[in-house]
Design an enzyme around this catalytic site. Structure first.
Site, PDB file in Angstrom:
ATOM      1  CB  SER A  85      -0.963  -0.047   1.187  1.00  0.00           C
ATOM      2  OG  SER A  85      -2.050   0.820   1.001  1.00  0.00           O
ATOM      3  CG  ASP A 173      -1.575  16.799  14.739  1.00  0.00           C
ATOM      4  OD1 ASP A 173      -2.759  16.389  14.741  1.00  0.00           O
ATOM      5  OD2 ASP A 173      -1.058  17.366  15.721  1.00  0.00           O
ATOM      6  CG  HIS A 232      -5.680  -2.701   0.538  1.00  0.00           C
ATOM      7  ND1 HIS A 232      -4.896  -2.480  -0.569  1.00  0.00           N
ATOM      8  CD2 HIS A 232      -5.242  -1.834   1.498  1.00  0.00           C
ATOM      9  CE1 HIS A 232      -4.023  -1.503  -0.305  1.00  0.00           C
ATOM     10  NE2 HIS A 232      -4.209  -1.111   0.944  1.00  0.00           N
TER      11      HIS A 232
END
Length: 251
Positions: A85, A173, A232
């Protein structure tokens, strides 16, 4: 430098470097890495902003490729590389920008294209967990369940939870701020013509036949295979079949 977890010892075969996906870590790959280390040294890395690796404001694929190249420069000879991924995109970028470090490449269920989906909702779910009420991972998993996160992802996310210090081992963040770059792939004028296997889950829609021309434009020697019954997270859905496929291609 990135945090690494090493398995096995050096042999005549090239070292194998394993690169996890978004929200993952080297620890997620422990069982597969340990099994593959019967014939070679296997190194699993924590990418920046994940696990025990340093946190940075920037999280581009150029950054990730440079980080991986720094690790690979410490290893003997060209390295075999497996990336899943987001880690697969980082591995592709490494091949295109630092080809001298690479022997063989396996890309697990991702293509060098931009994706329209986002993972921001998972960041929101993790932020919504009240870590002050968590004394064990199962309590965080229960909160994620109440937030609508499916069981497999509850377990996956909580592996990146530092229970003792009541914090995530993820720079949420920075990952949020860089999500557009994570979902995209750089427009790069380069090719890597070494042996490359693009291995997909048969039940996943992340890599389609429409992506093959783009893949071959960057990786002209690319080969394609699918794991039946896998989505996946193919290495978690079909770990033994995934391992066997790696052995056939890499050995």
């Amino acid at each position: 430098m990135l945090n690494t977890i090493r398995h096995g010892t050096a042999t005549d075969l090239p070292p194998l470097l394993i690169v996890h996906g978004l929200f993952g870590s080297a620890r997620n790959w422990g069982v597969i890495a340990k099994r593959l280390s019967d014939s070679r040294e296997v190194i699993a890395v924590d990418l920046r902003n994940h696990g025990e690796s340093p946190w940075h404001d920037s999280h581009t694929y150029a950054d990730l490729a440079d980080d991986l190249a720094e690790v690979m420069a410490t290893l003997p000879g060209p390295v075999d590389l497996v990336g899943h991924s987001m880690g697969g995109k980082a591995a592709m970028m490494l091949a295109l920008t630092h080809p001298e470090h690479l022997n063989r490449l396996v890309i697990a269920d991702i293509a060098p294209v931009a994706y329209t989906h986002t993972q921001l909702h998972f960041i929101e779910k993790m932020r919504a967990v009240d870590l002050e009420r968590v004394t064990r991972r199962s309590e965080a998993a229960q909160q994620l369940a109440e937030l609508g996160v499916e069981p497999a992802l509850q377990s996956f996310f909580t592996q990146s939870l530092d229970v003792a210090n009541q914090k995530w081992k993820l720079n949420l963040d920075a990952l949020e701020a860089n999500m557009p770059e994570i979902m995209a792939f750089p427009d790069i004028e380069a090719q890597w013509d070494g042996p490359a296997l693009f291995l997909s889950g048969a039940d996943s829609d992340y890599v389609t036949s429409d992506n093959r021309d783009k893949i071959r434009s960057l990786f002209p020697s690319a080969r394609f295979a699918k794991l039946p019954g896998a989505g996946h997270w193919l290495h978690a859905d079909k770990p033994r079949e995934f391992e066997a496929t790696l052995r056939v291609f890499l050995d």
